[in-house]
Write an enzyme that holds these catalytic residues in place. Sequence first.
Site, PDB file in Angstrom:
ATOM      1  CB  ALA A 143      43.004  23.922  -3.570  1.00 53.53           C
TER       2      ALA A 143
ATOM      3  CG  ASP B 177      32.983  16.715  -3.195  1.00 54.38           C
ATOM      4  OD1 ASP B 177      32.603  17.811  -2.765  1.00 54.38           O
ATOM      5  OD2 ASP B 177      32.824  16.345  -4.375  1.00 54.38           O
TER       6      ASP B 177
ATOM      7  N   GLY C 292      53.734  31.699  -2.082  1.00 52.16           N
ATOM      8  CA  GLY C 292      52.628  32.481  -1.539  1.00 52.16           C
ATOM      9  C   GLY C 292      53.027  33.708  -0.756  1.00 52.16           C
TER      10      GLY C 292
ATOM     11  CD  GLU D 101      44.979  29.917   4.635  1.00 54.39           C
ATOM     12  OE1 GLU D 101      45.145  28.698   4.483  1.00 54.39           O
ATOM     13  OE2 GLU D 101      43.989  30.538   4.180  1.00 54.39           O
TER      14      GLU D 101
ATOM     15  CB  CYS E   2      50.216  22.793  -1.219  1.00 53.81           C
ATOM     16  SG  CYS E   2      49.751  23.018   0.473  1.00 53.81           S
TER      17      CYS E   2
ATOM     18  CD  GLU F  12      48.657  29.630   2.887  1.00 51.94           C
ATOM     19  OE1 GLU F  12      48.756  30.279   3.925  1.00 51.94           O
ATOM     20  OE2 GLU F  12      49.494  28.771   2.547  1.00 51.94           O
TER      21      GLU F  12
ATOM     22  CG  ASN G 201      44.568  20.026  -1.307  1.00 49.23           C
ATOM     23  OD1 ASN G 201      43.863  21.008  -1.206  1.00 49.23           O
ATOM     24  ND2 ASN G 201      45.834  19.997  -0.955  1.00 49.23           N
TER      25      ASN G 201
HETATM   26  O1  TXE Z   1      44.237  24.691  -7.998  1.00 48.74           O
HETATM   27  P1  TXE Z   1      43.731  25.726  -9.091  1.00 48.74           P
HETATM   28  P2  TXE Z   1      43.585  23.282  -7.722  1.00 48.74           P
HETATM   29  C1  TXE Z   1      47.743  24.103  -4.672  1.00 48.74           C
HETATM   30  C2  TXE Z   1      48.514  22.872  -5.071  1.00 48.74           C
HETATM   31  C3  TXE Z   1      48.160  22.745  -6.532  1.00 48.74           C
HETATM   32  C4  TXE Z   1      46.765  23.319  -6.632  1.00 48.74           C
HETATM   33  C5  TXE Z   1      45.746  22.232  -6.796  1.00 48.74           C
HETATM   34  O2  TXE Z   1      49.872  23.061  -4.827  1.00 48.74           O
HETATM   35  O3  TXE Z   1      49.054  23.562  -7.280  1.00 48.74           O
HETATM   36  O4  TXE Z   1      46.510  24.045  -5.409  1.00 48.74           O
HETATM   37  O5  TXE Z   1      44.470  22.734  -6.518  1.00 48.74           O
HETATM   38  C6  TXE Z   1      39.951  28.980  -8.678  1.00 48.74           C
HETATM   39  N1  TXE Z   1      40.231  33.774 -10.558  1.00 48.74           N
HETATM   40  N2  TXE Z   1      47.469  24.052  -3.256  1.00 48.74           N
HETATM   41  O6  TXE Z   1      43.787  22.437  -8.918  1.00 48.74           O
HETATM   42  O7  TXE Z   1      43.397  25.126 -10.397  1.00 48.74           O
HETATM   43  C7  TXE Z   1      39.521  27.574  -8.972  1.00 48.74           C
HETATM   44  O8  TXE Z   1      38.155  27.538  -9.368  1.00 48.74           O
HETATM   45  C8  TXE Z   1      39.759  33.328  -9.363  1.00 48.74           C
HETATM   46  C9  TXE Z   1      48.239  24.907  -2.388  1.00 48.74           C
HETATM   47  O9  TXE Z   1      42.190  23.485  -7.196  1.00 48.74           O
HETATM   48  O10 TXE Z   1      44.748  26.783  -9.036  1.00 48.74           O
HETATM   49  C10 TXE Z   1      39.757  26.905  -7.620  1.00 48.74           C
HETATM   50  O11 TXE Z   1      38.675  27.147  -6.755  1.00 48.74           O
HETATM   51  N3  TXE Z   1      39.733  32.013  -9.012  1.00 48.74           N
HETATM   52  C11 TXE Z   1      47.696  24.958  -1.009  1.00 48.74           C
HETATM   53  C12 TXE Z   1      40.994  27.635  -7.102  1.00 48.74           C
HETATM   54  O12 TXE Z   1      41.105  28.816  -7.879  1.00 48.74           O
HETATM   55  C13 TXE Z   1      40.216  31.114  -9.904  1.00 48.74           C
HETATM   56  C14 TXE Z   1      47.180  23.684  -0.466  1.00 48.74           C
HETATM   57  C15 TXE Z   1      42.269  26.819  -7.230  1.00 48.74           C
HETATM   58  O13 TXE Z   1      42.339  26.302  -8.515  1.00 48.74           O
HETATM   59  C16 TXE Z   1      40.722  31.505 -11.163  1.00 48.74           C
HETATM   60  C17 TXE Z   1      46.387  22.971  -1.448  1.00 48.74           C
HETATM   61  C18 TXE Z   1      40.707  32.907 -11.479  1.00 48.74           C
HETATM   62  N4  TXE Z   1      41.169  33.367 -12.649  1.00 48.74           N
HETATM   63  C19 TXE Z   1      46.584  23.126  -2.809  1.00 48.74           C
HETATM   64  N5  TXE Z   1      41.132  30.376 -11.824  1.00 48.74           N
HETATM   65  C20 TXE Z   1      48.579  25.622   0.042  1.00 48.74           C
HETATM   66  N6  TXE Z   1      49.700  26.221  -0.298  1.00 48.74           N
HETATM   67  O14 TXE Z   1      48.178  25.629   1.181  1.00 48.74           O
HETATM   68  C21 TXE Z   1      40.879  29.333 -11.004  1.00 48.74           C
HETATM   69  N7  TXE Z   1      40.333  29.766  -9.842  1.00 48.74           N
END
Ligand code: TXE
Length: 480
Positions: free
Chosen positions: A150, A93, A450, A454, A283, A249, A152
């Site tokens: 997210a 995935d 953030g 967690e 992240c 986060e 990753n």
């Molecule tokens: O994030 P997205 P992505 C961060 C990392 C990077 C990002 C990448 O730094 O910036 O995540 O992951 C949902 N209302 N981290 O591209 O696009 C969307 O469907 C509700 C930080 O996935 O922001 C997805 O499930 N939900 C982390 C999720 O939000 C909404 C560690 C994230 O999407 C929405 C890993 C809305 N309006 C990655 N819009 C840490 N700090 O631990 C989107 N989503």
Amino acid sequence: MRAQPPASHFIDGTYRHDDTAPARPDLYPYDGSVIAEIREATEAEIDAAFEAAVAAQKIWGAMAPVERGRVLRRAADLLRERNAALSELETLDTGKPIQETLVADAASGADALEFFGGIAATLNGEMIPLGEDWVYTRREPLGVCVGIGAWNYPIQIACWKAAPALAAGNAMIFKPSEETPLSALKLAEILIEAGAPPGVFNVVQGAGRVGAALVSDPRCAKVSLTGSVPTGRKVYAAAAEGIRHVTMELGGKSPLIVFEDADIENAVSAAINANFYSSGQICSNGTRVYVHKSIHDAFAERLVARVANARLGDPLDPETTIGPMVSETQRDKVLAMIEKGKSEGAALLCGGTSEGPFVAPTVFAGVTDGMSIARDEIFGPVLSLFSFEDEDEVVNRANNTDFGLAAGLFTRDLTRAHRVVARLQAGTCWINTYNLTPVESPFGGNKLSGVGRENARAALDHYTQTKSVYVCMGDTEAPF
Ligand code: TXE
């Protein structure tokens, strides 16, 4: 299709989806093959998930905490028994190398379930003596919590949210990223097998629209998001409408500082882990590497020499160390940032190219603090190298960012290590290593990275609310 689940959602203990709902192909990032077809949750399915969660939470929240703990620990055992299959699914995935997913994804999720399963029964309040009268407090669940993931670390993120939420007696509706919908469904199956009542943990699929519907539903008591800062702002604002609890986060652009007395080999290992593990899609990565000028060139030379040993290839091959980016969109975002780095005058020491879905591990030197690759999160295998002269300078430069997720430093001088780490504006720090995240340690960021934490006992503060109960042992007086 090789990873097609029985249905897209897992609600009230069973798989289901509406055959007329919009479908999204789920691709294996390595070769673009369709491994599953996932349907978006409809309003009816979102409502069903909340109905199930509200009903289940009443039963689950009333169970003896030690019983809840037992279920979570059994789920941890099942995850570990099935680690190989879960790791292959996660690699399919995400495109992450199997040598990573075997140790960092379901394994970390199992650790969280085991840890919170172990402390569920210790979630008690206080007795506060007031003389004759006294107060006691109760630590109560919030109700139905929404988790949003997210792409990753899909199953790790699902477990890091579900474990404390369920340990505290809440129910959860979890929405994985639309990029990586599969492994959270396996967690849902395993929790049922471990004895969780149907409806305690539900998985619904979809993109931002579904996420937004979950957060704004009046039955949502709390939302925990793992995602980017822009999404964090939207989710936080939506949660504010209902004055809901939040855990955020979010993204980062973290510093890794290498002092002149550092062990260069170890510091290079940390820089590699902090920039190229999971193809840089982490992240908390230390993507700004500040090296003292006296060892900068030796460090850069050693780093480039070791990066040359990276093996780009089929993520299911145990020898592969660099997998493809999670999607063509993400690959193109990273390539655009690399072009910006070049155009803004940074010196490319290695990488900077793409081969199909891959981005080669990339190191820029001569990066100045104002460049885009010094300030913006790239979320790809791109390391920015800086030199510095003295401690105050590097601390100020490391802190000169709107992010505040993580930070690392290498030195043999322990007083310097603790003095500097105390000044770094980051929620999660490492001394003489990087990116080790045991569930016993709180994880999370400051500033734009953030809110909340967690893992560790700290996470339970975000999944419980305290009720104070005043007990009057005598009469109650009144003025009239
Ligand atoms: O994030 P997205 P992505 C961060 C990392 C990077 C990002 C990448 O730094 O910036 O995540 O992951 C949902 N209302 N981290 O591209 O696009 C969307 O469907 C509700 C930080 O996935 O922001 C997805 O499930 N939900 C982390 C999720 O939000 C909404 C560690 C994230 O999407 C929405 C890993 C809305 N309006 C990655 N819009 C840490 N700090 O631990 C989107 N989503």
